[in-house]
Design a protein around this motif. Sequence first.
Motif, PDB file in Angstrom:
ATOM      1  N   LEU A 375       0.810  -1.225   0.000  1.00 46.04           N
ATOM      2  CA  LEU A 375       0.000   0.000   0.000  1.00 46.04           C
ATOM      3  C   LEU A 375       0.837   1.266   0.000  1.00 46.04           C
ATOM      4  N   GLY A 376       1.997   1.180   0.620  1.00 41.67           N
ATOM      5  CA  GLY A 376       2.815   2.392   0.652  1.00 41.67           C
ATOM      6  C   GLY A 376       4.054   2.207   1.499  1.00 41.67           C
ATOM      7  N   ILE A 377       4.960   3.172   1.387  1.00 39.17           N
ATOM      8  CA  ILE A 377       6.209   3.086   2.137  1.00 39.17           C
ATOM      9  C   ILE A 377       6.610   4.467   2.636  1.00 39.17           C
ATOM     10  N   ASN A 378       7.094   4.499   3.863  1.00 41.75           N
ATOM     11  CA  ASN A 378       7.750   5.696   4.389  1.00 41.75           C
ATOM     12  C   ASN A 378       9.226   5.377   4.528  1.00 41.75           C
ATOM     13  N   THR A 379      10.083   6.239   4.043  1.00 44.83           N
ATOM     14  CA  THR A 379      11.508   5.991   4.249  1.00 44.83           C
ATOM     15  C   THR A 379      12.154   7.194   4.900  1.00 44.83           C
ATOM     16  N   PHE A 380      13.013   6.931   5.850  1.00 45.00           N
ATOM     17  CA  PHE A 380      13.760   7.968   6.555  1.00 45.00           C
ATOM     18  C   PHE A 380      15.240   7.666   6.401  1.00 45.00           C
ATOM     19  N   GLY A 381      15.995   8.630   5.905  1.00 46.96           N
ATOM     20  CA  GLY A 381      17.444   8.448   5.812  1.00 46.96           C
ATOM     21  C   GLY A 381      17.887   7.541   4.683  1.00 46.96           C
ATOM     22  N   ILE A 382      16.961   7.012   3.901  1.00 53.06           N
ATOM     23  CA  ILE A 382      17.310   6.236   2.705  1.00 53.06           C
ATOM     24  C   ILE A 382      16.485   6.818   1.565  1.00 53.06           C
ATOM     25  N   ARG A 383      17.170   7.165   0.480  1.00 44.05           N
ATOM     26  CA  ARG A 383      16.434   7.724  -0.650  1.00 44.05           C
ATOM     27  C   ARG A 383      15.866   6.605  -1.509  1.00 44.05           C
ATOM     28  N   PHE A 411      17.800   4.917  -4.191  1.00 44.47           N
ATOM     29  CA  PHE A 411      18.204   6.129  -4.911  1.00 44.47           C
ATOM     30  C   PHE A 411      19.323   6.854  -4.162  1.00 44.47           C
ATOM     31  N   ASP A 412      19.963   6.174  -3.211  1.00 42.35           N
ATOM     32  CA  ASP A 412      21.067   6.798  -2.481  1.00 42.35           C
ATOM     33  C   ASP A 412      22.257   7.028  -3.414  1.00 42.35           C
ATOM     34  N   PRO A 413      23.113   7.987  -3.081  1.00 41.06           N
ATOM     35  CA  PRO A 413      24.310   8.194  -3.901  1.00 41.06           C
ATOM     36  C   PRO A 413      25.194   6.948  -3.936  1.00 41.06           C
ATOM     37  N   GLU A 414      26.068   6.901  -4.938  1.00 43.65           N
ATOM     38  CA  GLU A 414      26.976   5.765  -5.075  1.00 43.65           C
ATOM     39  C   GLU A 414      27.804   5.573  -3.803  1.00 43.65           C
ATOM     40  N   PHE A 415      28.195   4.374  -3.566  1.00 46.54           N
ATOM     41  CA  PHE A 415      29.057   3.971  -2.444  1.00 46.54           C
ATOM     42  C   PHE A 415      28.365   4.032  -1.084  1.00 46.54           C
ATOM     43  N   TYR A 416      27.115   4.436  -1.065  1.00 40.88           N
ATOM     44  CA  TYR A 416      26.419   4.415   0.221  1.00 40.88           C
ATOM     45  C   TYR A 416      26.206   2.967   0.650  1.00 40.88           C
TER      46      TYR A 416
ATOM     47  N   ILE B 446      23.070  12.689 -14.445  1.00 43.58           N
ATOM     48  CA  ILE B 446      22.454  12.845 -13.130  1.00 43.58           C
ATOM     49  C   ILE B 446      20.968  12.656 -13.326  1.00 43.58           C
ATOM     50  N   THR B 447      20.425  11.658 -12.651  1.00 38.80           N
ATOM     51  CA  THR B 447      18.992  11.423 -12.801  1.00 38.80           C
ATOM     52  C   THR B 447      18.228  12.160 -11.718  1.00 38.80           C
ATOM     53  N   THR B 448      16.960  12.405 -12.001  1.00 41.02           N
ATOM     54  CA  THR B 448      16.130  13.127 -11.036  1.00 41.02           C
ATOM     55  C   THR B 448      15.042  12.195 -10.541  1.00 41.02           C
ATOM     56  N   ASN B 449      14.558  12.480  -9.349  1.00 39.14           N
ATOM     57  CA  ASN B 449      13.652  11.545  -8.701  1.00 39.14           C
ATOM     58  C   ASN B 449      12.196  11.919  -8.933  1.00 39.14           C
ATOM     59  N   GLY B 450      11.675  11.502 -10.069  1.00 35.82           N
ATOM     60  CA  GLY B 450      10.253  11.685 -10.350  1.00 35.82           C
ATOM     61  C   GLY B 450       9.811  13.104 -10.125  1.00 35.82           C
ATOM     62  N   GLY B 451       8.820  13.272  -9.284  1.00 39.31           N
ATOM     63  CA  GLY B 451       8.248  14.602  -9.093  1.00 39.31           C
ATOM     64  C   GLY B 451       8.638  15.238  -7.788  1.00 39.31           C
ATOM     65  N   GLN B 452       9.704  14.761  -7.128  1.00 40.49           N
ATOM     66  CA  GLN B 452       9.972  15.194  -5.756  1.00 40.49           C
ATOM     67  C   GLN B 452      10.673  16.543  -5.618  1.00 40.49           C
ATOM     68  N   CYS B 453      10.982  17.206  -6.710  1.00 41.33           N
ATOM     69  CA  CYS B 453      11.730  18.477  -6.590  1.00 41.33           C
ATOM     70  C   CYS B 453      10.827  19.598  -6.089  1.00 41.33           C
ATOM     71  N   CYS B 494      20.666  18.397  -1.747  1.00 38.37           N
ATOM     72  CA  CYS B 494      19.229  18.354  -2.047  1.00 38.37           C
ATOM     73  C   CYS B 494      18.456  17.879  -0.823  1.00 38.37           C
ATOM     74  N   PRO B 495      17.534  18.692  -0.328  1.00 37.04           N
ATOM     75  CA  PRO B 495      16.807  18.281   0.878  1.00 37.04           C
ATOM     76  C   PRO B 495      15.721  17.251   0.594  1.00 37.04           C
ATOM     77  N   ARG B 496      15.472  16.943  -0.662  1.00 30.62           N
ATOM     78  CA  ARG B 496      14.410  15.999  -0.978  1.00 30.62           C
ATOM     79  C   ARG B 496      14.919  14.744  -1.678  1.00 30.62           C
ATOM     80  N   GLY B 497      16.216  14.587  -1.745  1.00 27.84           N
ATOM     81  CA  GLY B 497      16.770  13.366  -2.355  1.00 27.84           C
ATOM     82  C   GLY B 497      16.404  13.222  -3.814  1.00 27.84           C
ATOM     83  N   VAL B 498      16.496  14.305  -4.577  1.00 28.76           N
ATOM     84  CA  VAL B 498      16.015  14.279  -5.953  1.00 28.76           C
ATOM     85  C   VAL B 498      17.098  13.886  -6.957  1.00 28.76           C
ATOM     86  N   LEU B 499      18.374  14.078  -6.607  1.00 28.24           N
ATOM     87  CA  LEU B 499      19.417  13.937  -7.619  1.00 28.24           C
ATOM     88  C   LEU B 499      20.346  12.764  -7.334  1.00 28.24           C
TER      89      LEU B 499
END
Lengths: 434, 530
Positions: A375-383, A411-416, B446-453, B494-499
């Motif tokens: 149904l849905g997800i909340n994430t904190f500290g992980i993109r 969607f976290d940056p590389e190497f995370y 650099i990819t962007t995260n859907g509509g989160q910007c 980015c405060p919304r994890g968009v990039l």
Amino acid sequence: MEHVVIIGNGISGVTLARHIRKLSDKKITIISAETDYFFSRTALMYVYMGHLKFEHTQPYENWFWEKNKINLKKGYVNTIDTDTKTLHFTKGDTITYDKLVIATGSKPNKFGWPGQDLKGVQGLYSKQNLDNLEVVAPNNQVCKRAVIVGGGLIGIELAEMLNSRNIPVTFLVRESSFWNGVLPEGESEMINRHIKNHHIDLRLSTNLKEIISDENGKVKSIIIEETGEELPCDFVGLTAGVSPNISFLEDSKIKTNKGVLVNRYLETNVKDVYAIGDCAEQKEAIGNRRPVEAVWYTGRMMGEVLAQTMCGNSMQYNPGHWFNSAKFLDIEYQTYGWVFGSKGRPDYETHFHWKHNDDTKCITIAYHKDTKEFLGINTFGIRMRHETFDNWLTEKRDVDYVINHLAEANFDPEFYKHFEKDIKLAYNNQLQTA
Amino acid sequence: MSNKLNYSMSLANSYGLSKSQKIASAIGILGLFIFLLAIFNIQFPDRGIVLTVALLLIAIGTVWFANNAYLNTTEGIKNDGVWFKSISSRGLIGWLTGLVLTGFYIVLYFFPELLGLTEKGEANTGLIALFDPLSRILSGNPASQWFVYGTLYTLAILAFGYKFILKYRHNRYEKIRTGSVMFFQLAFAFLIPEFMARLNSDSFSLPYYDLKNIWPLNYYNFEQYRVNSMISAGDIGTGLLIFGIVSIFVITPILTYKYGKRWYCSWVCGCGALAETAGDSFRQLSDKSQFAWKVERWVIHSVLVFVVLMTTAVVHSYLGVDSTKYWLTKGTFLILVASLLTIVFVGAFVFKRKELAKDAKYGAIGYFVIIIALFALYYFSSKSNLFLFKPETLRKTYGFLIGSIFSGVIGTGFYPIFGSRVWCRFGCPMAAILGFQQRLFSKFRITTNGGQCISCGNCSTYCEMGIDVRAYAQKGENIVRSSCVGCGICSAVCPRGVLKLENDNMDGRINPNEILLGNDVNLMDLINQK
């Protein structure tokens, strides 16, 4: 040439104007009393914190508007005469329209607290609010303590702002845990701890009784309802939510409730008048969404859709899967689909919760307890990747699938560091013990 | 409201330095003060010890400052007060710092005798003499002004690199990347060339060679004296010469194809290393206006054309005419260069036509015509001078204008005014070549995260290359700009994890989404069909 007049230069109005311009050569006028140019309201906090200058919050350079033939008018609309299609400004001038769009956004809620209009008491919504804040709370000598009332997203942003200037902050939250009207228990509690780690004096289950004035009509202290404690302070931030900013419509023929009532085509009861963004109220709620959604993203989507309708491609506002995001001090938050807190959670919704030992990362996955549908997800500290969850929600994947494919959504940056294995392990353990 | 507020010249005064930070700054400045004394020829009893003390004071001061600034706060982006601090918002201290740095560069490049450089054979004096003991340990030779500069440069990268790592310690990409530039500076740019110099003798001579410094950034690599010294140094030297050529034509394109130009610009390059570490406090000062972007594209590509012409002319000038002595004659060389340029030009136009903007096409055609015309002119004229100018004039002009003024004096000296990557953005011909490869033939984007910007502007503000990242992010459009050096800060702030910086398939790399995720699927289809 048809003249489209948009009241409000926020994200809804500006998105609308931009898309109308892409699709047509209509005459467009945007009216605002707040600022000359569009800026990102959500970025105001970074101006106070010194991350950005105000001009950095303006997504388009100043030449953009003239180049794209979008007229900007500074002024405050006093009344609307829909019979003659005329707007009357407070300064006495008028403007006529062929189509009118109300996109005036929100204003901070005030609940009739004694002293709520004193100097040094304000919300944080407009550019003017920010300018005022700079006057009453420029530093910790002028503002020795700040009190924030109301525990939502703007409240914690304001706390972070004041904290960045070393102004001691007391944060009064009516709920028993931060934002637990929206967040599930584990997440809300993690954020409580995170707030306290930043030396913010978080007071849960605490209400404001009154705000006390000094001899100059400026705030001197506040009194807490539960304990009667008097707390000296120089600034009070009222952040107990926002409501549609539509008082100027009172004498018009446009029907309002909390906000401007609109149908799915974003039309009001008056022909050629539309409303979008924070100030619009859906006559019937869409899915689990509230009739008024004061969210950046929904405002933008309404602007995109209404541009289609106004340019001859009549289209209903039909938002896809819910998503949102925020940042709690250092912790990023993203949500896709629906995850309810204890309030208003449907009986069929059950949760899987995982938290990292460092107390800054967690996720909650909501699923149907019988069908196991995700149904849905909340994430904190992980993109997490928006597109992936959007697809999974559309495809009605089950929770096992989501847990097993979580890495695809990262969607976290590389190497995370990745935590999918830990999450999966925790999920399997929970199933065995349940 | 007063004008002050609009420009964030806030009334804030809580951003001053803490007591510890003041002491730390004082320690660092004391180290610099020793250097100043040395410049004025104060005689120190034991130069080795004094130099060590001075370098240590600077390092300790910076490390202490960084610890105090970042270790007391929680992990996360803490750009608090950047625009209130004089040094990082073009305030008085910023301008003064710029002036001092610029002055230092002018002295370094044009008046090294002020630092104590003496005629050949005489003992150094002043600041350069202070560095003699270290230079003797490393290469066995007395110091030069470039050794002094190299040492300070490396120290700055190491000390400010530490500061950078603390500031971004929540971000593993930044930590690893910074470790990489610190390593390449210390080992490849500083120590290895010194050790290579130690191998030199009367019969054997290698040029001072920073192996990671690739032509055209290293514009002097194919000059006669260097090529001669490499060829005369036997197999090792020939190896280096071949390595230099392979770096340009094989290693660079492959790595850039796989990872984008960031593998070089923000993981290896020394200019990038200084910008990322010591320059980090100034990254927000780069100009993001569309006008700046237009200037940038013309200037950087002009520098590239300039360096190609200059190098061609210089190499041409010392090649022979007789094909029986050596296969690479003046004529063969020119034909090779012209063919290569034609292949690149035609290739880009045939395969990547759609990705080139109109002005890029005009610019490319213009430059191509000019270069080929110059070649033709040479063939049909008296053949005294290639390209109308004497190669030596071209080389000197390039060395002065680009090598000294642009990359040093302006590039670094103006950090506090124009941001940290002025040189990389407007001047570096290497960045232009890598950027060309990155824009057209790379898996990087650099990819962007859907509509989160939320269009907040942090990404654009903190882009040191002056890219308006937000303009792409708010449209949900992948960023495939040739200037992006992949530092990853847009993603970090980015405060919304968009990039997200990614290496992925070439397919779908460019995705001009008109409408973001969020509206129902039909609407997206509708728009994308158009």
